[in-house]
Design a protein around this motif. Structure first.
Motif, PDB file in Angstrom:
ATOM      1  N   GLU A  62       0.745  -0.980  -0.180  1.00 59.59           N
ATOM      2  CA  GLU A  62       0.485  -0.026   0.031  1.00 59.59           C
ATOM      3  C   GLU A  62       1.117   1.490   0.044  1.00 59.59           C
ATOM      4  O   GLU A  62       0.609   2.408  -0.979  1.00 59.59           O
ATOM      5  N   LEU A  66       1.104   4.057  -2.583  1.00 62.62           N
ATOM      6  CA  LEU A  66       0.560   5.269  -2.655  1.00 62.62           C
ATOM      7  C   LEU A  66       1.978   7.110  -3.018  1.00 62.62           C
ATOM      8  O   LEU A  66       1.806   7.385  -3.127  1.00 62.62           O
ATOM      9  N   GLN A  67       3.047   5.691  -2.957  1.00 63.67           N
ATOM     10  CA  GLN A  67       4.543   6.902  -3.302  1.00 63.67           C
ATOM     11  C   GLN A  67       4.628   6.932  -4.977  1.00 63.67           C
ATOM     12  O   GLN A  67       4.926   8.116  -4.907  1.00 63.67           O
ATOM     13  N   ASP A  69       2.324   7.744  -6.138  1.00 67.22           N
ATOM     14  CA  ASP A  69       1.594   8.747  -6.897  1.00 67.22           C
ATOM     15  C   ASP A  69       1.553  10.236  -6.553  1.00 67.22           C
ATOM     16  O   ASP A  69       1.710  10.771  -5.802  1.00 67.22           O
ATOM     17  N   ASP A  71       0.333  13.112  -6.987  1.00 67.03           N
ATOM     18  CA  ASP A  71      -0.768  14.013  -6.061  1.00 67.03           C
ATOM     19  C   ASP A  71      -0.865  14.016  -5.212  1.00 67.03           C
ATOM     20  O   ASP A  71      -1.936  14.945  -4.974  1.00 67.03           O
ATOM     21  N   ARG A  72      -0.355  13.240  -4.613  1.00 66.04           N
ATOM     22  CA  ARG A  72      -0.760  12.449  -2.797  1.00 66.04           C
ATOM     23  C   ARG A  72      -0.228  13.832  -1.587  1.00 66.04           C
ATOM     24  O   ARG A  72      -0.991  14.215  -1.116  1.00 66.04           O
ATOM     25  N   LEU A  73       0.665  14.845  -2.631  1.00 61.19           N
ATOM     26  CA  LEU A  73       1.269  15.706  -2.140  1.00 61.19           C
ATOM     27  C   LEU A  73       0.824  17.263  -2.057  1.00 61.19           C
ATOM     28  O   LEU A  73       1.102  18.313  -1.409  1.00 61.19           O
ATOM     29  N   LYS A  74      -0.263  17.299  -3.359  1.00 63.51           N
ATOM     30  CA  LYS A  74      -0.915  18.067  -3.602  1.00 63.51           C
ATOM     31  C   LYS A  74      -2.588  18.758  -2.786  1.00 63.51           C
ATOM     32  O   LYS A  74      -2.736  19.807  -3.577  1.00 63.51           O
ATOM     33  N   ALA A  78      -1.958  17.329   2.565  1.00 64.92           N
ATOM     34  CA  ALA A  78      -0.754  16.341   2.141  1.00 64.92           C
ATOM     35  C   ALA A  78      -0.135  16.493   3.345  1.00 64.92           C
ATOM     36  O   ALA A  78       0.892  15.203   3.018  1.00 64.92           O
ATOM     37  N   GLN A  81      -1.178  13.416   5.243  1.00 65.68           N
ATOM     38  CA  GLN A  81      -0.563  12.057   4.205  1.00 65.68           C
ATOM     39  C   GLN A  81       0.921  11.960   4.325  1.00 65.68           C
ATOM     40  O   GLN A  81       1.457  10.374   4.523  1.00 65.68           O
ATOM     41  N   LYS A  84       1.679  10.110   7.639  1.00 66.61           N
ATOM     42  CA  LYS A  84       0.866   8.293   7.643  1.00 66.61           C
ATOM     43  C   LYS A  84       2.112   8.038   6.773  1.00 66.61           C
ATOM     44  O   LYS A  84       2.035   6.283   7.222  1.00 66.61           O
ATOM     45  N   GLU A  85       2.418   7.843   5.592  1.00 66.51           N
ATOM     46  CA  GLU A  85       3.404   7.338   5.051  1.00 66.51           C
ATOM     47  C   GLU A  85       4.756   7.261   5.781  1.00 66.51           C
ATOM     48  O   GLU A  85       5.066   6.075   5.410  1.00 66.51           O
TER      49      GLU A  85
END
Length: 108
Positions: A62, A66-67, A69, A71-74, A78, A81, A84-85
């Motif tokens: 998982e 996530l890494q 993607d 756009d996950r930190l935009k 962020a 997120q 969490k990572e």
């Protein structure tokens, strides 16, 4: 169960003649069930370790998804997120080797 164990039990398990269904047969079935339950109880800690290890491996997969993607930190969350990572990464890097090593010791 080993093939030897299966073979020794098969002759008692597959019975079509009701005359052969006796208290002795019932006692053998109960003894066999007791032996299987004892094995399960003995193996339970190992099974729990395997389950925990599999859970961490799923978490690692998982995390890798996530890494990938960009756009996950935009978005607005962020920072959450990213935290969490990082938490997932620490758990994977710290616990997975420990559990794997512990499991290897138990299985030898």
């Amino acid at each position: 169960a080993s093939e030897k164990e299966k073979a020794s039990f098969d002759r008692y398990f597959y019975i079509n003649d009701e005359d052969k269904l006796t208290d002795v047969l019932l006692a053998k079935h109960e003894e066999y069930a007791g032996a299987l339950n004892a094995k399960l109880e003995k193996m339970q800690p190992i099974l729990e370790l395997i389950e925990r290890r599999e859970s961490i491996i799923e978490e690692r997969v998982e995390l890798e998804m996530l890494q990938k993607d960009p756009d996950r930190l935009k978005g607005r969350n962020a920072s959450k997120q990213l935290m969490k990572e990082e938490k997932m990464m620490r758990r994977v890097q710290k616990e997975l080797p420990k559990i794997t090593q512990h499991l290897e010791k138990k299985l030898k």
